[in-house]
Design a protein around this motif. Sequence first.
Motif, PDB file in Angstrom:
ATOM      1  N   ALA A  35      -5.089  22.285 -20.941  1.00  0.00           N
ATOM      2  CA  ALA A  35      -4.566  21.437 -19.869  1.00  0.00           C
ATOM      3  C   ALA A  35      -5.478  21.539 -18.659  1.00  0.00           C
ATOM      4  N   VAL A  36      -5.515  20.466 -17.882  1.00  0.00           N
ATOM      5  CA  VAL A  36      -6.310  20.433 -16.655  1.00  0.00           C
ATOM      6  C   VAL A  36      -5.377  20.150 -15.484  1.00  0.00           C
ATOM      7  N   TYR A  37      -5.465  20.966 -14.448  1.00  0.00           N
ATOM      8  CA  TYR A  37      -4.652  20.788 -13.255  1.00  0.00           C
ATOM      9  C   TYR A  37      -5.578  20.597 -12.051  1.00  0.00           C
ATOM     10  N   GLU A  38      -5.457  19.444 -11.418  1.00  0.00           N
ATOM     11  CA  GLU A  38      -6.230  19.198 -10.202  1.00  0.00           C
ATOM     12  C   GLU A  38      -5.538  19.899  -9.036  1.00  0.00           C
ATOM     13  N   PHE A  39      -6.347  20.459  -8.157  1.00  0.00           N
ATOM     14  CA  PHE A  39      -5.772  21.162  -7.018  1.00  0.00           C
ATOM     15  C   PHE A  39      -6.677  20.994  -5.806  1.00  0.00           C
ATOM     16  N   ALA A  40      -6.232  21.494  -4.675  1.00  0.00           N
ATOM     17  CA  ALA A  40      -7.016  21.433  -3.454  1.00  0.00           C
ATOM     18  C   ALA A  40      -7.009  22.799  -2.793  1.00  0.00           C
ATOM     19  N   MET A  59       0.841  -1.191   0.000  1.00  0.00           N
ATOM     20  CA  MET A  59       0.000   0.000   0.000  1.00  0.00           C
ATOM     21  C   MET A  59       0.875   1.239   0.000  1.00  0.00           C
ATOM     22  N   ALA A  60       0.502   2.207  -0.813  1.00  0.00           N
ATOM     23  CA  ALA A  60       1.295   3.431  -0.920  1.00  0.00           C
ATOM     24  C   ALA A  60       1.245   4.229   0.380  1.00  0.00           C
ATOM     25  N   VAL A  61       2.361   4.840   0.700  1.00  0.00           N
ATOM     26  CA  VAL A  61       2.439   5.678   1.892  1.00  0.00           C
ATOM     27  C   VAL A  61       1.838   7.040   1.580  1.00  0.00           C
ATOM     28  N   ILE A  62       1.006   7.544   2.479  1.00  0.00           N
ATOM     29  CA  ILE A  62       0.402   8.862   2.287  1.00  0.00           C
ATOM     30  C   ILE A  62       1.427   9.943   2.589  1.00  0.00           C
ATOM     31  N   ASP A  63       1.544  10.897   1.687  1.00  0.00           N
ATOM     32  CA  ASP A  63       2.433  12.030   1.889  1.00  0.00           C
ATOM     33  C   ASP A  63       1.750  12.999   2.841  1.00  0.00           C
ATOM     34  N   ARG A  64       2.181  12.980   4.090  1.00  0.00           N
ATOM     35  CA  ARG A  64       1.505  13.799   5.103  1.00  0.00           C
ATOM     36  C   ARG A  64       1.605  15.283   4.790  1.00  0.00           C
ATOM     37  N   ASP A  65       2.741  15.711   4.227  1.00  0.00           N
ATOM     38  CA  ASP A  65       2.911  17.133   3.906  1.00  0.00           C
ATOM     39  C   ASP A  65       1.858  17.618   2.912  1.00  0.00           C
ATOM     40  N   ALA A  66       1.431  16.712   2.024  1.00  0.00           N
ATOM     41  CA  ALA A  66       0.443  17.091   1.017  1.00  0.00           C
ATOM     42  C   ALA A  66      -0.891  17.457   1.651  1.00  0.00           C
ATOM     43  N   PHE A  67      -1.132  16.953   2.855  1.00  0.00           N
ATOM     44  CA  PHE A  67      -2.394  17.222   3.539  1.00  0.00           C
ATOM     45  C   PHE A  67      -2.246  18.255   4.654  1.00  0.00           C
ATOM     46  N   ASP A  68      -1.065  18.824   4.773  1.00  0.00           N
ATOM     47  CA  ASP A  68      -0.786  19.793   5.831  1.00  0.00           C
ATOM     48  C   ASP A  68      -1.075  21.199   5.319  1.00  0.00           C
ATOM     49  N   GLY A  69      -2.089  21.833   5.874  1.00  0.00           N
ATOM     50  CA  GLY A  69      -2.491  23.161   5.422  1.00  0.00           C
ATOM     51  C   GLY A  69      -1.564  24.279   5.836  1.00  0.00           C
ATOM     52  N   SER A  70      -0.546  23.960   6.641  1.00  0.00           N
ATOM     53  CA  SER A  70       0.403  24.998   7.049  1.00  0.00           C
ATOM     54  C   SER A  70       1.601  25.077   6.110  1.00  0.00           C
ATOM     55  N   ILE A  71       1.738  24.072   5.226  1.00  0.00           N
ATOM     56  CA  ILE A  71       2.889  24.015   4.327  1.00  0.00           C
ATOM     57  C   ILE A  71       2.501  24.506   2.940  1.00  0.00           C
ATOM     58  N   PRO A  77     -11.164  20.519  -6.411  1.00  0.00           N
ATOM     59  CA  PRO A  77     -11.603  20.842  -7.778  1.00  0.00           C
ATOM     60  C   PRO A  77     -10.466  20.763  -8.799  1.00  0.00           C
ATOM     61  N   ALA A  78     -10.662  21.429  -9.942  1.00  0.00           N
ATOM     62  CA  ALA A  78      -9.651  21.445 -11.003  1.00  0.00           C
ATOM     63  C   ALA A  78      -9.690  22.790 -11.717  1.00  0.00           C
ATOM     64  N   ILE A  79      -8.554  23.148 -12.320  1.00  0.00           N
ATOM     65  CA  ILE A  79      -8.447  24.346 -13.138  1.00  0.00           C
ATOM     66  C   ILE A  79      -8.208  23.911 -14.573  1.00  0.00           C
ATOM     67  N   ARG A  80      -9.054  24.374 -15.477  1.00  0.00           N
ATOM     68  CA  ARG A  80      -8.888  24.103 -16.904  1.00  0.00           C
ATOM     69  C   ARG A  80      -8.284  25.335 -17.564  1.00  0.00           C
ATOM     70  N   LYS A  91      -3.053  23.904  -3.209  1.00  0.00           N
ATOM     71  CA  LYS A  91      -1.970  22.992  -3.569  1.00  0.00           C
ATOM     72  C   LYS A  91      -2.366  22.239  -4.831  1.00  0.00           C
ATOM     73  N   PHE A  92      -1.377  22.046  -5.695  1.00  0.00           N
ATOM     74  CA  PHE A  92      -1.616  21.288  -6.920  1.00  0.00           C
ATOM     75  C   PHE A  92      -1.095  19.868  -6.745  1.00  0.00           C
ATOM     76  N   LYS A  93      -1.723  18.934  -7.457  1.00  0.00           N
ATOM     77  CA  LYS A  93      -1.323  17.535  -7.350  1.00  0.00           C
ATOM     78  C   LYS A  93      -1.190  16.939  -8.739  1.00  0.00           C
ATOM     79  N   GLY A  94      -0.813  15.680  -8.789  1.00  0.00           N
ATOM     80  CA  GLY A  94      -0.630  15.039 -10.085  1.00  0.00           C
ATOM     81  C   GLY A  94       0.592  15.579 -10.794  1.00  0.00           C
ATOM     82  N   SER A  95       0.453  15.920 -12.071  1.00  0.00           N
ATOM     83  CA  SER A  95       1.591  16.426 -12.839  1.00  0.00           C
ATOM     84  C   SER A  95       2.083  17.738 -12.239  1.00  0.00           C
ATOM     85  N   ASP A  96       3.389  17.910 -12.228  1.00  0.00           N
ATOM     86  CA  ASP A  96       4.007  19.077 -11.605  1.00  0.00           C
ATOM     87  C   ASP A  96       3.654  20.341 -12.381  1.00  0.00           C
TER      88      ASP A  96
END
Length: 202
Positions: free
Chosen positions: A170-175, A1-13, A195-198, A131-136
């Motif tokens: 292009a579509v960029y998913e973000f949070a 099982m993949a490890v969750i990147d905790r920093d990705a869910f940290d709203g202070s970073i 959501p996402a930005i198109r 924060k953006f996810k998926g492709s850089d």
Amino acid sequence: MAVIDRDAFDGSIVQEELLGKCGLTPTQTQISLIAQASDGFTVMNGSDVGREMFDDAEIAQIFVIFAETVNDFANADSSTLRTALAAALAGMWTPCSAENPCPFDQSVHGRTRMIFNIHVPGWGFENARIKFKGSDPSGQFCGLDWLTLNGENCKPYSFQIQTKPVEAPAVYEFALFINSSQDAGEQNTRVIIDPAIRLTPP
């Protein structure tokens, strides 16, 4: 099982690559206004397309009308609130007509200054804001900052970020990272909206 990147869910970073200066003057402004109705959320998107670019006074006036209308219809359902907001903001901006799967989704093009503003009791954006996810997306988005209007910092209710032109759609998913408090601030939790930005070429 993949490890969750905790920093990705940290709203202070904050994603540091978003903080850099853009080096490009935006050609339009798009504003996303977020409110809560009795049966869910109401998100209104509008821009200055087809008119002079918004100045601070115009943006501040949109925020004031938005907040006053939300307060006047505090117990309304989302459909009623949306109708009331559309009427109140008519003539102040160009409503975005794109139909998106998620009401928080954005559709923009070229060099757009995107502004997000929230008016929900006890809610404000966390330091991460977005924060953006998926492709850089490094280099595609820049200028992340708390919005300043007429010399006043709008933290934690409003922030801005700018897009750079793309050569192909292009579509960029973000949070969006929101701090939600209740019980007069004695309890807090993190709300992440997904959501996402198109982006389309100019």
